[in-house]
Design a protein around this motif. Structure first.
Motif, PDB file in Angstrom:
ATOM      1  N   GLN A   1       0.866  -1.322  -0.194  1.00 31.92           N
ATOM      2  CA  GLN A   1      -0.041  -0.012  -0.168  1.00 31.92           C
ATOM      3  C   GLN A   1       0.748   1.138   0.238  1.00 31.92           C
ATOM      4  OE1 GLN A   1      -2.079  -0.989   3.435  1.00 31.92           O
ATOM      5  NE2 GLN A   1      -0.887   0.705   4.990  1.00 31.92           N
ATOM      6  N   ALA A   2       0.451   2.207  -0.545  1.00 35.89           N
ATOM      7  CA  ALA A   2       1.120   3.408  -0.612  1.00 35.89           C
ATOM      8  C   ALA A   2       1.338   4.228   0.732  1.00 35.89           C
ATOM      9  CB  ALA A   2       0.255   4.319  -1.491  1.00 35.89           C
ATOM     10  N   LYS A   3       2.604   4.561   0.948  1.00 38.47           N
ATOM     11  CA  LYS A   3       3.072   5.214   2.080  1.00 38.47           C
ATOM     12  C   LYS A   3       2.844   6.837   2.058  1.00 38.47           C
ATOM     13  CE  LYS A   3       6.540   1.834   3.253  1.00 38.47           C
ATOM     14  NZ  LYS A   3       7.910   1.308   3.636  1.00 38.47           N
ATOM     15  N   PRO A   4       2.626   7.485   3.254  1.00 40.38           N
ATOM     16  CA  PRO A   4       2.683   8.723   3.003  1.00 40.38           C
ATOM     17  C   PRO A   4       4.147   9.438   2.342  1.00 40.38           C
ATOM     18  CG  PRO A   4       1.722   8.210   5.008  1.00 40.38           C
ATOM     19  CD  PRO A   4       2.510   6.858   4.443  1.00 40.38           C
ATOM     20  N   LEU A   5       3.695  10.458   1.489  1.00 33.92           N
ATOM     21  CA  LEU A   5       4.697  11.010   0.917  1.00 33.92           C
ATOM     22  C   LEU A   5       5.680  11.984   2.041  1.00 33.92           C
ATOM     23  CD1 LEU A   5       6.188  12.064  -1.859  1.00 33.92           C
ATOM     24  CD2 LEU A   5       4.745  14.073  -1.717  1.00 33.92           C
ATOM     25  N   ARG A   6       7.063  11.541   1.795  1.00 35.21           N
ATOM     26  CA  ARG A   6       8.177  12.164   2.441  1.00 35.21           C
ATOM     27  C   ARG A   6       9.169  12.901   1.609  1.00 35.21           C
ATOM     28  NH1 ARG A   6       8.466  13.459   7.464  1.00 35.21           N
ATOM     29  NH2 ARG A   6      10.593  13.224   7.642  1.00 35.21           N
ATOM     30  N   VAL A   7       9.497  14.347   1.797  1.00 34.44           N
ATOM     31  CA  VAL A   7      10.192  15.079   0.844  1.00 34.44           C
ATOM     32  C   VAL A   7      11.400  15.494   1.824  1.00 34.44           C
ATOM     33  CG1 VAL A   7      10.299  17.082  -0.406  1.00 34.44           C
ATOM     34  CG2 VAL A   7       8.298  15.977  -0.306  1.00 34.44           C
ATOM     35  N   LEU A   8      12.405  14.819   0.942  1.00 36.54           N
ATOM     36  CA  LEU A   8      13.930  15.354   1.735  1.00 36.54           C
ATOM     37  C   LEU A   8      14.649  16.047   0.630  1.00 36.54           C
ATOM     38  CD1 LEU A   8      14.966  11.478   3.169  1.00 36.54           C
ATOM     39  CD2 LEU A   8      13.547  13.431   4.222  1.00 36.54           C
ATOM     40  N   ALA A   9      15.291  17.276   1.373  1.00 39.61           N
ATOM     41  CA  ALA A   9      16.161  17.817   0.687  1.00 39.61           C
ATOM     42  C   ALA A   9      17.514  17.651   0.752  1.00 39.61           C
ATOM     43  CB  ALA A   9      15.886  19.590   0.719  1.00 39.61           C
ATOM     44  N   LEU A  10      18.479  17.325  -0.248  1.00 37.69           N
ATOM     45  CA  LEU A  10      19.869  17.333   0.041  1.00 37.69           C
ATOM     46  C   LEU A  10      20.539  18.350  -0.301  1.00 37.69           C
ATOM     47  CD1 LEU A  10      18.596  14.308  -0.938  1.00 37.69           C
ATOM     48  CD2 LEU A  10      21.237  13.756  -0.606  1.00 37.69           C
ATOM     49  N   ALA A  11      21.201  18.899   0.836  1.00 31.55           N
ATOM     50  CA  ALA A  11      21.318  20.447   0.704  1.00 31.55           C
ATOM     51  C   ALA A  11      22.907  20.613   1.490  1.00 31.55           C
ATOM     52  CB  ALA A  11      20.251  21.490   1.321  1.00 31.55           C
TER      53      ALA A  11
END
Length: 286
Positions: free
Chosen positions: A16-26
């Protein structure tokens, strides 16, 4: 026939789809392994069952090249998406890695800051674009977005930080590492206060570690002393196979799965997921 030494371990996609996680590599400093980490962490997350999208926000486009996207194939890029000329779905390009896609960049991004200077949503342009992923139309559900930021603290990086749930900071084991880290942490605090209250530091990943080098060992001790448990246990070693892979348009996990760099990125992917309270899929039987 696929050589077993270069094949990424395949596992079934999550049920099942997981909640979207957004990671910035900075990291505003160049040459710290930021793009290499975006490429190979994305590959490793895909290998353990995540659906991953890398968004290349660096005008140099090295993440796109490293994932095998020839410049002639970048008809729709992150420039077109950020400028409002195309949708994210139009820019997303599949890679040779199952479950890993990329929104490629071009040098056009260099002029974007000037173009957006008077736009009221100039700092939140990317955040608004990523809403496409929560109501996907023609886009496969994504569980992780990794944003490869340019090596500077410009409007593109601010957009990434304003859109992200958390920041991952690749940090080279060198003398000036802590100096650059302090500046980035101040920027994160400013973005948290003005643009994105939920923004967190997901972790600091130490790159190009050489245990034979006394300076590397001292930098590791200094960074761990300064950042505590925010520093990942996994360190990315200085490894020639990691350096060679981009010239072949491949993540190192496709180029040489068994090398020390590939194994480190697989461990890092598991550690990233564990930090977020997500248990990785059971390991396949040997």
């Amino acid at each position: 026939m696929t050589d077993s030494s270069t094949a990424v371990p395949a596992q079934a996609a999550p049920a099942q789809a997981k909640p979207l996680r957004v990671l910035a590599l900075a990291n505003q400093k160049g040459g710290v392994g930021k793009t290499t980490t975006a490429i190979n962490l994305g590959t490793a997350l895909a290998a353990i069952g995540e659906q991953v999208l890398v968004i290349d926000l660096d005008p140099q486009g090295n993440a796109s090249t490293g994932l095998g996207i020839d410049r002639r194939r970048r008809k729709v890029s992150t420039y077109h998406v950020m400028a409002g000329e195309a949708s994210l779905a139009e820019a997303i390009t599949p890679t040779a890695v199952p479950r890993l896609s990329v929104a490629p960049s071009t040098m056009d991004l260099l002029g974007l800051e000037l173009e957006l200077a008077s736009a009221p949503d100039r700092a939140h342009r990317l955040r608004n674009i990523l809403r496409e992923l929560t109501t996907p139309e023609g886009i496969e559900p994504v569980s992780y977005v990794l944003i490869d930021c340019p090596p500077s603290l410009n409007l593109l990086t601010i957009n990434a930080l304003a859109a992200a749930d958390a920041v991952m900071v690749p940090l080279q084991c060198e003398f000036f590492a802590l100096e650059g880290l302090s500046q980035l942490l101040r920027t994160v605090e400013q973005v948290r206060g003005a643009l994105n209250p939920k923004l967190q530091i997901q972790g600091v990943v130490l790159t190009m570690y050489d245990p034979r080098n006394n300076l590397s060992t001292q930098v590791v001790a200094d960074v761990r002393g300064f950042m505590g448990d925010k520093v990942y246990e996994t360190m990315i070693p200085r490894n020639v196979r990691v350096s060679e892979a981009p010239s072949h348009g491949k993540p190192v996990l496709l180029y040489d799965l068994k090398c020390a760099g590939s194994q480190a990125y697989l461990r890092l992917a598991s550690e990233v997921i564990q930090r977020e309270g997500r248990a990785p899929p059971p390991a396949a039987a040997a």
